[in-house]
Every structure is written in C-alpha cells, then in structure tokens.
Design a protein around this motif. Structure first.
Motif, short mmCIF file in Angstrom:
data_model
loop_
_atom_site.label_atom_id
_atom_site.label_comp_id
_atom_site.label_asym_id
_atom_site.label_seq_id
_atom_site.Cartn_x
_atom_site.Cartn_y
_atom_site.Cartn_z
N UNK A 34 -20.42 -1.04 0.12
CA UNK A 34 -20.44 -0.50 -1.23
C UNK A 34 -20.05 0.97 -1.18
N UNK A 35 -19.11 1.34 -2.02
CA UNK A 35 -18.63 2.72 -2.11
C UNK A 35 -18.86 3.22 -3.53
N UNK A 36 -19.93 3.99 -3.74
CA UNK A 36 -20.17 4.52 -5.09
C UNK A 36 -19.26 5.72 -5.37
N UNK A 37 -18.71 5.75 -6.54
CA UNK A 37 -17.92 6.90 -6.98
C UNK A 37 -16.90 7.31 -5.90
N UNK A 38 -16.05 6.38 -5.52
CA UNK A 38 -15.07 6.60 -4.45
C UNK A 38 -14.15 7.77 -4.78
N UNK A 63 -12.98 7.74 -8.32
CA UNK A 63 -14.16 7.96 -9.16
C UNK A 63 -14.72 6.69 -9.78
N UNK A 64 -14.58 5.57 -9.08
CA UNK A 64 -15.18 4.32 -9.51
C UNK A 64 -15.97 3.74 -8.36
N UNK A 66 -7.58 5.84 -1.80
CA UNK A 66 -7.70 6.00 -3.24
C UNK A 66 -6.36 6.52 -3.75
N UNK A 67 -6.14 6.30 -5.01
CA UNK A 67 -4.90 6.75 -5.62
C UNK A 67 -5.26 7.81 -6.64
N UNK A 68 -4.91 9.03 -6.34
CA UNK A 68 -5.22 10.12 -7.23
C UNK A 68 -4.25 10.13 -8.41
N UNK A 69 -4.76 10.45 -9.59
CA UNK A 69 -3.91 10.56 -10.76
C UNK A 69 -3.07 11.82 -10.65
#
Length: 183
Positions: free
Chosen positions: A135-139, A33-34, A179-182
């Motif tokens: 560019x990856x918006x809101x990955x 989400x960044x 991505x690394x999910x919380x």
C-alpha cells in the motif's frame, strides 16, 4: 531468492492489470498524490513443484521431528489456507499429486508476501496477519524494486519451475513503480 516469475498478474488500484514477462518486472505510470495498492496474483498449475518429498517434509514438521525452516515454507505447507499445517494439508496435496483434483481448496497456487516483511514469529507466521500486497498512501515519489517473495503453495522443497508460464517459486518479483508528474 531472486528468481523472477513470469505470468504474474499485478493489480494496481484503478489501473489495468499488468502481466509480468519472463524477467518478472512490471511498471505502472501513476498520477501522483493518490493512494495505490499493488497486489500480485497467480493461480495456475497447483501441482507445479508439489511432490511426495514435500509431503514427507510437511509430515516431519507436523510431528515436530524436523520443523520447516522458514515462514515461507510454513505458509506453502498450509495448502487449505486455514492457518494450520496438519494432516488435512497432506491429504489435499495427495489429491493434487494424484490428479484427483487440480486445485487446492480455499487457496491459490501462489501467494505473495512483500520482501521486506518481518515475521514477528517466523516459526509460526500465522501468529499475526501478514501482508499480501503493498500500500502506497499519497504516492509522491518513484518506487523501484518493490519486491515480493512468491510462495508456491504445497512446494516446501522449492523445486517448482518458475519459467513455466502456462503452469508455473519462489522468490521475488522485481517491481518498478513510477509516478507521472503533471506538467
């Protein structure tokens, strides 16, 4: 196409740079989400792959005798990075070949364009700007194989040696993003 390139510095927003190994891969573990921008860079051995036959082919292109057959070769021929292929580029290449200078002015030894980029006018790739990063918006998802075409500046014959780490064509780096999910 498909030749991996070692020793490419891969920069990612707010992350430590990653240096590709011989297989050309990289990966980052990124919070979800960044927004992220991935930018490859390599600026070693400007002379790698640059020779008199490259100059001859660029001269043929300038004279419209035999235009270069790909937008990547045209980008490679623009060694002074002014979006025009002309005699000044040939002069700069001669200086590098003769070891008068060891770099191209205002340019890097390598440039990178996302593999899936489509040039609106392939015979003049400078007609519109082209990306040199991703560019990856809101990955939110994993991204695998986000490839780039690596362009060795000055090398239109595609004979630069991609295995040279201290010096170091073309084609693509294979990218792996996770991505690394919380939890």
């Amino acid at each position: 196409v498909g030749t991996p390139i070692a020793a490419v510095t891969v920069n990612c927003t707010d992350e430590a740079p990653f240096l590709t190994l011989a297989d050309g891969h990289y990966d980052f573990i990124l919070p979800a989400a960044e927004d992220y921008t991935i930018t490859p860079a390599k600026n070693t051995s400007h002379a790698n792959g640059v020779n008199i036959f490259d100059i001859y082919l660029i001269q043929q292109h300038i004279l419209a005798v035999q235009p270069l057959d790909s937008p990547y070769k045209i980008i490679a021929a623009d060694v002074d990075h002014n979006e025009v292929v002309n005699i000044a580029d040939i002069f700069r290449m001669q200086q590098v070949i003769l070891n008068i200078v060891d770099t191209f002015p205002n340019n890097t030894a390598w440039r990178f364009v996302p593999f899936d980029h489509v040039f609106p006018n392939p015979s003049f790739p400078f007609a519109s700007s082209f990306p040199e990063d991703l560019f990856f918006p809101n990955l939110l998802d994993d991204f695998v194989d986000q490839d780039f075409v690596a362009i060795k500046t000055g090398d239109v014959t595609l004979n630069a040696d991609p295995t040279l780490i201290a010096q170091s064509p073309i084609p693509n780096l294979q990218w792996l993003m996770s991505d690394q999910a919380a939890e």
